[in-house]
Design a protein around this motif. Structure first.
Motif, PDB file in Angstrom:
ATOM      1  N   VAL A 184       0.830  -1.219   0.000  1.00 13.46           N
ATOM      2  CA  VAL A 184       0.000   0.000   0.000  1.00 13.46           C
ATOM      3  C   VAL A 184       0.864   1.268   0.000  1.00 13.46           C
ATOM      4  N   ARG A 185       2.053   1.168   0.560  1.00  7.86           N
ATOM      5  CA  ARG A 185       2.903   2.368   0.620  1.00  7.86           C
ATOM      6  C   ARG A 185       3.325   2.842  -0.766  1.00  7.86           C
ATOM      7  N   SER A 186       3.293   1.939  -1.733  1.00  7.08           N
ATOM      8  CA  SER A 186       3.759   2.324  -3.072  1.00  7.08           C
ATOM      9  C   SER A 186       2.623   2.848  -3.969  1.00  7.08           C
ATOM     10  N   ILE A 187       1.382   2.818  -3.484  1.00  7.79           N
ATOM     11  CA  ILE A 187       0.236   3.235  -4.298  1.00  7.79           C
ATOM     12  C   ILE A 187       0.012   4.747  -4.194  1.00  7.79           C
ATOM     13  N   LYS A 188      -0.119   5.372  -5.336  1.00 10.52           N
ATOM     14  CA  LYS A 188      -0.468   6.801  -5.315  1.00 10.52           C
ATOM     15  C   LYS A 188      -1.773   6.992  -6.074  1.00 10.52           C
ATOM     16  N   THR A 189      -2.801   7.472  -5.391  1.00 13.04           N
ATOM     17  CA  THR A 189      -4.067   7.751  -6.062  1.00 13.04           C
ATOM     18  C   THR A 189      -4.874   8.763  -5.258  1.00 13.04           C
ATOM     19  N   ASP A 190      -5.524   9.658  -5.943  1.00 14.56           N
ATOM     20  CA  ASP A 190      -6.361  10.665  -5.292  1.00 14.56           C
ATOM     21  C   ASP A 190      -7.839  10.357  -5.417  1.00 14.56           C
ATOM     22  N   LYS A 191      -8.162   9.351  -6.224  1.00 15.50           N
ATOM     23  CA  LYS A 191      -9.576   9.053  -6.477  1.00 15.50           C
ATOM     24  C   LYS A 191      -9.761   7.542  -6.434  1.00 15.50           C
ATOM     25  N   PHE A 192     -10.241   7.066  -5.301  1.00 16.36           N
ATOM     26  CA  PHE A 192     -10.287   5.610  -5.133  1.00 16.36           C
ATOM     27  C   PHE A 192     -11.505   5.165  -4.348  1.00 16.36           C
ATOM     28  N   ALA A 193     -11.796   3.876  -4.472  1.00 13.16           N
ATOM     29  CA  ALA A 193     -12.759   3.209  -3.590  1.00 13.16           C
ATOM     30  C   ALA A 193     -12.089   1.944  -3.085  1.00 13.16           C
ATOM     31  N   LEU A 194     -11.925   1.873  -1.768  1.00 13.36           N
ATOM     32  CA  LEU A 194     -11.306   0.693  -1.141  1.00 13.36           C
ATOM     33  C   LEU A 194     -12.410  -0.233  -0.631  1.00 13.36           C
ATOM     34  N   ILE A 195     -12.330  -1.517  -0.973  1.00 19.15           N
ATOM     35  CA  ILE A 195     -13.311  -2.497  -0.481  1.00 19.15           C
ATOM     36  C   ILE A 195     -12.699  -3.328   0.643  1.00 19.15           C
ATOM     37  N   MET A 196     -13.380  -3.391   1.781  1.00 25.30           N
ATOM     38  CA  MET A 196     -12.945  -4.255   2.883  1.00 25.30           C
ATOM     39  C   MET A 196     -14.054  -5.255   3.194  1.00 25.30           C
ATOM     40  N   GLY A 197     -13.659  -6.480   3.568  1.00 18.32           N
ATOM     41  CA  GLY A 197     -14.644  -7.555   3.650  1.00 18.32           C
ATOM     42  C   GLY A 197     -14.967  -8.051   5.045  1.00 18.32           C
ATOM     43  N   ASN A 198     -15.878  -8.970   5.072  1.00 18.25           N
ATOM     44  CA  ASN A 198     -16.358  -9.623   6.286  1.00 18.25           C
ATOM     45  C   ASN A 198     -15.217 -10.243   7.107  1.00 18.25           C
ATOM     46  N   GLU A 199     -15.381 -10.236   8.443  1.00 13.72           N
ATOM     47  CA  GLU A 199     -14.363 -10.721   9.376  1.00 13.72           C
ATOM     48  C   GLU A 199     -13.931 -12.159   9.073  1.00 13.72           C
ATOM     49  N   GLY A 200     -14.863 -13.008   8.701  1.00 10.38           N
ATOM     50  CA  GLY A 200     -14.513 -14.414   8.472  1.00 10.38           C
ATOM     51  C   GLY A 200     -14.236 -14.720   7.011  1.00 10.38           C
ATOM     52  N   LYS A 201     -15.101 -14.215   6.141  1.00  8.69           N
ATOM     53  CA  LYS A 201     -15.059 -14.644   4.746  1.00  8.69           C
ATOM     54  C   LYS A 201     -14.269 -13.718   3.827  1.00  8.69           C
ATOM     55  N   GLY A 202     -13.939 -12.529   4.305  1.00  7.98           N
ATOM     56  CA  GLY A 202     -13.266 -11.565   3.434  1.00  7.98           C
ATOM     57  C   GLY A 202     -14.233 -10.963   2.427  1.00  7.98           C
TER      58      GLY A 202
END
Lengths: 242, 242
Positions: A184-202
């Protein structure tokens, strides 16, 4: 004024708000403790206020005293608070801003609240909850947000449709996956949508396939994964530093 | 073998482990679910094992079947697990390694567990819990660690004494404070002890005065603070990247 009876019409109505069905019906919810009530007032979301009789609290909003018995019934905490407010839900707005967080079926109330708190800290503009994500107005969610839910745009929508719209509008869709992922430290973006998932299933497999890039957090290989609120917070922290 | 009676001597003994007093006395604690039991076995900490009758589990460790009634009594979860193990506590070791985390009266079990999980991810060698920090063997702490508590050196000690010793041994003592603090990203150190404080009160004032440096996490000014497990994780993440 002091309310002493659990049969009081107002109290009866508000007690029902402990149940999700009535929260959704009335578009109202309860908040407990001075800090949350203060934040709700500052955000113009407070509509009614109850203070424990004899409590030494002064509040710049019309309030009614209630007995300890009533406060206990209204509260979901073991230690009864001095103050409980009634808040209105915000009208659902549209997705706005360039930094979007999509939450795919987060189940633990503490995790959702903590993620909302971190989202404000790291400049997220809109959070979209999947249809099966835990209720935003669950008392544990609210407590864990520390009032930050009043200050951020939060919607509930089908994520597949949302991602399809975001793609048309040139948002970079970010998933999390160590395999084929980028630090993640190498990513440069000003316009994004990050998806995070369920605790068990992702993250749901169909949604994973819609990602433009996958991110990972550099860590010790003996540790399989981080708590989802921690992982989300670190990713948002890094993405906010560009 | 199948145990069907709650009067069974072994079951009676292990049921007492739900109480901290007996955990401390017997130096034993319960763990629930396949993942935790597997991690405990891998770490040579498992001493006894119970599986729900008719459950389709095969485990490479001697086990006894128990009825649903017994499993329900042993469990602290709403959904009864298929498998419950009994673990021995590790002998308290000394502080070792160059990366130390000191926890000053963390109260929430979920926070402590999450911090332990992140500590393994970000290469902490020893965690020292203050005397009033929540019990390490509380079932919610254990669940939140996802088994990482088996893999890391954890002590419980008076933090003032610990810091005094660490200072003599050239550890950089790090606190958290925005005022006069330095952005954690700019800190370079290979030998440190980071102190994190109680959810409500923060770090004890006396301990704060013993810090060589204060760190902060760059964030939006509208957000007063982060959840303590999130803040700890981000700081450890940064300190692990040097």
């Amino acid at each position: 004024m002091l309310i002493t009876s659990l049969e009081n019409q107002k109290i009866k109505k508000y007690l029902k708000l402990k149940n999700k069905k009535y929260r959704d019906l009335d578009k109202l919810y309860l908040i407990e403790g001075y800090h949350l009530v203060k934040e709700a007032l500052d955000s113009n979301l407070l509509i009614d206020l109850f203070i424990l009789e004899n409590a030494n609290i002064n509040f710049n909003f019309p309030y009614t005293f209630v007995t300890k018995e009533i406060m206990k019934k209204l509260s979901s905490l073991e230690t009864i608070p001095d103050i409980i407010g009634v808040c209105k839900m915000k009208d659902e707005e549209k997705i706005r801003g360039n930094k979007i967080l999509l939450l795919d079926d987060i189940q633990d109330p503490g995790n959702l609240g903590t993620i909302i708190r971190s989202s404000l800290a790291f400049n997220i503009d809109t959070i979209v909850l999947s249809l099966k994500t835990v209720d935003l107005y669950n008392e544990k969610v609210i407590r864990s947000t520390q009032g930050m839910l009043f200050k951020i745009n939060i919607l509930r929508k089908d994520l597949k449709e949302v991602i399809s719209d975001l793609k048309k509008n040139d948002y970079l869709i970010l998933g999390t996956n160590v395999i084929n992922g980028e630090d993640v430290r190498s990513i440069k973006t000003d316009k994004f949508a990050l998806i995070m998932g369920n605790e068990g299933k992702g993250v749901d497999l169909e949604l994973q396939e819609l990602c433009d890039k996958n991110l990972y957090i550099q860590m010790n290989k003996d540790c399989e994964s981080l708590n989802v609120s921690v992982a989300t917070s670190i990713l948002l922290y890094e993405l906010s530093r560009k």
